[in-house]
Structures are given as C-alpha cells and as structure tokens.
Design a protein around this motif. Structure first.
Motif, PDB file in Angstrom:
ATOM      1  N   VAL A 179      34.494 -21.366 -60.933  1.00 19.32           N
ATOM      2  CA  VAL A 179      33.956 -19.925 -60.595  1.00 19.32           C
ATOM      3  C   VAL A 179      34.782 -19.223 -59.584  1.00 19.32           C
ATOM      4  N   MET A 180      35.348 -19.658 -58.570  1.00 18.19           N
ATOM      5  CA  MET A 180      35.946 -19.205 -57.533  1.00 18.19           C
ATOM      6  C   MET A 180      37.338 -18.849 -57.966  1.00 18.19           C
ATOM      7  N   GLY A 181      37.833 -19.627 -58.854  1.00 19.70           N
ATOM      8  CA  GLY A 181      39.224 -19.111 -59.504  1.00 19.70           C
ATOM      9  C   GLY A 181      39.110 -17.638 -60.364  1.00 19.70           C
ATOM     10  N   THR A 182      37.910 -17.679 -61.082  1.00 19.20           N
ATOM     11  CA  THR A 182      37.668 -16.537 -61.779  1.00 19.20           C
ATOM     12  C   THR A 182      37.285 -15.319 -60.883  1.00 19.20           C
ATOM     13  N   GLN A 183      36.540 -15.574 -59.827  1.00 16.30           N
ATOM     14  CA  GLN A 183      36.279 -14.769 -58.885  1.00 16.30           C
ATOM     15  C   GLN A 183      37.545 -14.043 -58.156  1.00 16.30           C
ATOM     16  N   SER A 184      38.448 -14.836 -58.116  1.00 16.21           N
ATOM     17  CA  SER A 184      39.742 -14.418 -57.340  1.00 16.21           C
ATOM     18  C   SER A 184      40.445 -13.311 -58.426  1.00 16.21           C
TER      19      SER A 184
ATOM     20  N   SER B  16      35.677 -35.504 -50.961  1.00 14.39           N
ATOM     21  CA  SER B  16      35.565 -35.380 -52.472  1.00 14.39           C
ATOM     22  C   SER B  16      35.280 -34.047 -53.201  1.00 14.39           C
ATOM     23  N   SER B  17      34.992 -33.203 -52.264  1.00 13.77           N
ATOM     24  CA  SER B  17      34.608 -31.854 -52.663  1.00 13.77           C
ATOM     25  C   SER B  17      35.782 -30.756 -52.388  1.00 13.77           C
ATOM     26  N   MET B  18      36.459 -30.908 -51.427  1.00 16.66           N
ATOM     27  CA  MET B  18      37.293 -29.828 -50.869  1.00 16.66           C
ATOM     28  C   MET B  18      38.727 -30.115 -51.618  1.00 16.66           C
ATOM     29  N   THR B  19      39.106 -31.259 -51.850  1.00 16.47           N
ATOM     30  CA  THR B  19      40.207 -31.522 -52.655  1.00 16.47           C
ATOM     31  C   THR B  19      40.015 -30.827 -54.009  1.00 16.47           C
ATOM     32  N   VAL B  20      38.867 -31.090 -54.533  1.00 12.83           N
ATOM     33  CA  VAL B  20      38.887 -30.580 -55.878  1.00 12.83           C
ATOM     34  C   VAL B  20      38.803 -29.070 -56.069  1.00 12.83           C
ATOM     35  N   LEU B  21      38.171 -28.416 -55.028  1.00 14.90           N
ATOM     36  CA  LEU B  21      38.089 -27.055 -54.849  1.00 14.90           C
ATOM     37  C   LEU B  21      39.429 -26.567 -54.820  1.00 14.90           C
ATOM     38  N   ASP B  22      40.305 -26.989 -53.649  1.00 14.90           N
ATOM     39  CA  ASP B  22      41.588 -26.270 -53.367  1.00 14.90           C
ATOM     40  C   ASP B  22      42.586 -26.583 -54.802  1.00 14.90           C
ATOM     41  N   ALA B  23      42.246 -27.583 -55.581  1.00 17.95           N
ATOM     42  CA  ALA B  23      43.051 -27.744 -56.738  1.00 17.95           C
ATOM     43  C   ALA B  23      42.761 -27.026 -57.919  1.00 17.95           C
ATOM     44  N   MET B  24      41.333 -26.897 -57.984  1.00 17.24           N
ATOM     45  CA  MET B  24      40.839 -26.251 -59.107  1.00 17.24           C
ATOM     46  C   MET B  24      40.923 -24.659 -58.939  1.00 17.24           C
ATOM     47  N   GLU B  25      40.711 -24.055 -57.918  1.00 21.77           N
ATOM     48  CA  GLU B  25      40.781 -22.513 -57.721  1.00 21.77           C
ATOM     49  C   GLU B  25      42.179 -22.058 -58.024  1.00 21.77           C
ATOM     50  N   PRO B  26      43.131 -22.451 -57.646  1.00 14.41           N
ATOM     51  CA  PRO B  26      44.423 -21.738 -57.877  1.00 14.41           C
ATOM     52  C   PRO B  26      44.985 -21.981 -59.159  1.00 14.41           C
TER      53      PRO B  26
ATOM     54  N   THR C  52      33.431  -5.022 -60.623  1.00 14.14           N
ATOM     55  CA  THR C  52      32.976  -5.174 -59.443  1.00 14.14           C
ATOM     56  C   THR C  52      31.519  -5.911 -59.152  1.00 14.14           C
ATOM     57  N   TYR C  53      30.595  -5.896 -60.110  1.00 14.15           N
ATOM     58  CA  TYR C  53      29.339  -6.290 -60.044  1.00 14.15           C
ATOM     59  C   TYR C  53      29.442  -7.892 -60.483  1.00 14.15           C
ATOM     60  N   ALA C  54      30.480  -8.220 -61.554  1.00 10.25           N
ATOM     61  CA  ALA C  54      30.577  -9.477 -61.810  1.00 10.25           C
ATOM     62  C   ALA C  54      31.399 -10.255 -60.768  1.00 10.25           C
ATOM     63  N   LEU C  55      32.077  -9.607 -59.676  1.00 11.34           N
ATOM     64  CA  LEU C  55      32.700 -10.133 -58.658  1.00 11.34           C
ATOM     65  C   LEU C  55      31.592 -10.609 -57.598  1.00 11.34           C
ATOM     66  N   VAL C  56      30.521  -9.677 -57.285  1.00 11.18           N
ATOM     67  CA  VAL C  56      29.477 -10.082 -56.560  1.00 11.18           C
ATOM     68  C   VAL C  56      28.917 -11.404 -57.295  1.00 11.18           C
ATOM     69  N   LEU C  57      28.499 -11.333 -58.265  1.00 11.54           N
ATOM     70  CA  LEU C  57      27.736 -12.153 -58.868  1.00 11.54           C
ATOM     71  C   LEU C  57      28.542 -13.734 -58.774  1.00 11.54           C
ATOM     72  N   ALA C  58      29.751 -13.716 -59.190  1.00  6.15           N
ATOM     73  CA  ALA C  58      30.695 -14.970 -59.079  1.00  6.15           C
ATOM     74  C   ALA C  58      30.569 -15.337 -57.646  1.00  6.15           C
ATOM     75  N   SER C  59      30.837 -14.539 -56.631  1.00  3.98           N
ATOM     76  CA  SER C  59      30.764 -14.796 -55.099  1.00  3.98           C
ATOM     77  C   SER C  59      29.840 -15.523 -54.918  1.00  3.98           C
ATOM     78  N   VAL C  60      28.438 -15.088 -55.265  1.00  2.00           N
ATOM     79  CA  VAL C  60      27.143 -15.758 -54.794  1.00  2.00           C
ATOM     80  C   VAL C  60      26.981 -16.918 -55.679  1.00  2.00           C
ATOM     81  N   GLY C  61      27.477 -16.967 -56.811  1.00  2.00           N
ATOM     82  CA  GLY C  61      27.318 -18.322 -57.681  1.00  2.00           C
ATOM     83  C   GLY C  61      28.158 -19.390 -57.001  1.00  2.00           C
ATOM     84  N   GLY C  62      29.444 -18.853 -56.644  1.00  2.00           N
ATOM     85  CA  GLY C  62      30.425 -19.753 -56.163  1.00  2.00           C
ATOM     86  C   GLY C  62      30.013 -20.390 -54.837  1.00  2.00           C
ATOM     87  N   LEU C  63      29.249 -19.536 -53.852  1.00  2.00           N
ATOM     88  CA  LEU C  63      29.016 -19.969 -52.813  1.00  2.00           C
ATOM     89  C   LEU C  63      27.698 -21.243 -53.053  1.00  2.00           C
TER      90      LEU C  63
END
Length: 297
Positions: free
Chosen positions: A172-177, A225-235, A200-211
């Motif tokens: 979700v956060m990769g798509t948000q970017s 176990s979470s930050m490593t996957v986040l940092d790998a998946m987003e880029p 613009t509105y999809a960005l807001v939804l993705a930001s809230v969903g990603g959070l």
C-alpha cells in the motif's frame, strides 16, 4: 551533495526512532484491535505514539530537503540505514541483546536494499504517462496482493504474522508513493488541477489504509519482523510501478542485474533470519502492556 547525505541520514535516524516509539505503543494494544480503526483511535491518545508520528513528520521533512539537493538513487539507500538504528534500539528498549544471527539479519536487509537500489538506479519517466487502464491494473494488483498477504497473516503467528501484515502495508505504501508522485505532478498545474484529480483522493485513502496496516504490523510482532519487510517492499513496489506505468528506466545487463538480484536475495535471507530468530520471537513476549510506565532506558 553533502546536504543531501546529512539530511538523508537525519531522516533515517528520525524514521528509526519513530518506528521504535510507534511499535512500543502499538505493541501494547490488545490483539483484537489489529486491522481495526479502533487501533488508530486508541493510539491517537498515546503520547509515545504521537511522539513517534511527530518524528516521522520531521523525517519526511529531512527527506524532502535531501531530495532537493540530491537524486532519489542517493537518498533512498541512505534512508534505509534506519534499520541499523531501529532494530538494535528496539532490542535495547526491551532489555534484550542481539546475537550474531540478529545482527546478520539486520545488516543483510539494509545492505541488500542498498545494493539493489544503487545498482538499479531508477530514473526518468513521467507521472502523467499513465492512462486509466494502467492505473486500474496497478490498483487491482495492489488490492490482490494486500488481500493475499492478510489472508496469509491469519494463518501465521508471531514474527511471521507481523511480516505478512507488513508485506501488505509495504504494498500500500509503495502504491501511495506512486500516487504522491502523480499528485505532485498535478500540483505543478495548480491546486485546482490537483483537487480535481482522483489520484489526490486515492492518495488520502492509501495513506490512512497504510497507516492502519503499519500499526497493525507493529502491534502483531517485534519491530525487526515488520520494519525490515516494510523497508524492502515499499521501494520494490514503487520502482516496479514507476517502471511499468510511468516509463521510468532501471539499469540492466551484466553485472548490474546480477548485483540487483544478489541484493534482493540478501534482503530475503535477512528477513528469514530475523523472523526465525528465537531472540526476535522472544521480543513478542516482552511487548509493553497498557498501564505500563512506557519506554525507559
């Protein structure tokens, strides 16, 4: 260039501490709140979590400053250094010591991401190059990946469950970017152009969903176990979509592609090493409970 390097490292440190604070707060919430809006409403009352959010905002400011003076191919790998700060800091906060296995996993993920990003060096492309069909394919693929990841998370427990949820969050956060890039491109034509665009509105939804997904991953297991996957998946998602939809280019051929592949393999090995670590699994049992004193040295 020195400003870009210093700002990127500052962003990495802020992201690291922000992640530790958010995971400390989210880790103390009941399991029943995972993936529920109630998790965010309860966390919004937690001063530790709000401090983490504030540091994340500051980190984005440093990241923006870095991008103003340096290319993304320089900034993103330096920000990934947050892992080197975050995982040891989280272990220290829980009064546990990382062993060789945990250090290998942490450094492998960070080094693998740097190798992959530096060798691929995505560049070029235009945010307005994507047509509606391309966007629908991107959003559909993201939804499918998120559903599969969350369905898999329900079958797992401990660090593996947190990693599966983080996989969904990273998608979700990769798509948000990507949506952010499209929105910024619209802003160049004026505020009205941005407000009239669905991105613009999809960005807001993705930001809230990603959070919500990120905090749920933090709530379900230890930070490593979470930050490593986040940092790998987003880029990975951002670069893949940017290449397929925006027409961005990445460096290929020998030995560049081999280095990129080696970096991704190293990332995978690091994640598996951390998720199967008994030390990381033990952090789950030491997560804070409500009514505690909060972080302490």
């Amino acid at each position: 260039m020195p400003i870009a390097v210093l700002a990127s490292l500052a962003a990495g440190v802020c992201f690291a501490v922000a992640g530790v604070l958010q995971q400390w707060a989210a880790g103390g919430r009941p399991d029943a709140e995972a993936l529920s809006p109630r998790l965010l409403t309860q966390l919004a009352r937690d001063r530790v979590w709000l401090g983490g959010i504030g540091l994340a905002v500051l980190a984005y400011g440093f990241q923006s400053l870095a991008l103003a003076y340096g290319p993304l191919s320089l900034v993103q790998p330096l920000i990934v250094a947050e892992l080197v700060f975050a995982v040891p800091l989280s272990a220290r906060l829980h009064r546990m010591r990382l062993g060789p296995r945990e250090w290998f996993g942490t450094l492998a993920v960070a080094a693998g991401l740097v190798l992959a990003l530096v060798s691929a060096r995505p560049r070029g492309g235009r945010a307005d190059a994507a047509d509606l069909v391309s966007w629908l394919l991107v959003l559909g693929a993201t939804v499918a990946l998120v559903v599969c990841a969350l369905a898999t998370a329900r079958l797992l427990s401990g660090p593996w469950r947190a990693s599966a949820t983080a996989l969904a969050a990273g998608a979700v956060m990769g798509t948000q970017s990507v949506l952010l890039a499209a929105t910024v491109d619209r802003l160049r034509h004026g505020l009205l152009a941005a407000l009239s665009a669905w991105q613009t509105y999809a960005l807001v939804l993705a930001s809230v969903g990603g959070l919500l997904l990120i905090q749920s991953a933090f709530q379900q297991g230890p930070l490593a176990s979470s930050m490593t996957v986040l940092d790998a998946m987003e880029p990975v998602v951002a670069v893949t979509v940017g290449t397929a939809v925006f027409g961005e280019t990445i460096h290929t051929g020998w030995p560049v592609s081999a280095v990129t592949a080696a970096g991704l393999v190293l990332v995978g090995a690091g994640i598996v090493s951390l998720d199967s670590s008994p030390v990381i699994a033990a952090l789950r049992g030491r997560r804070p409970r409500r009514g505690g004193a909060g972080p302490s040295g």
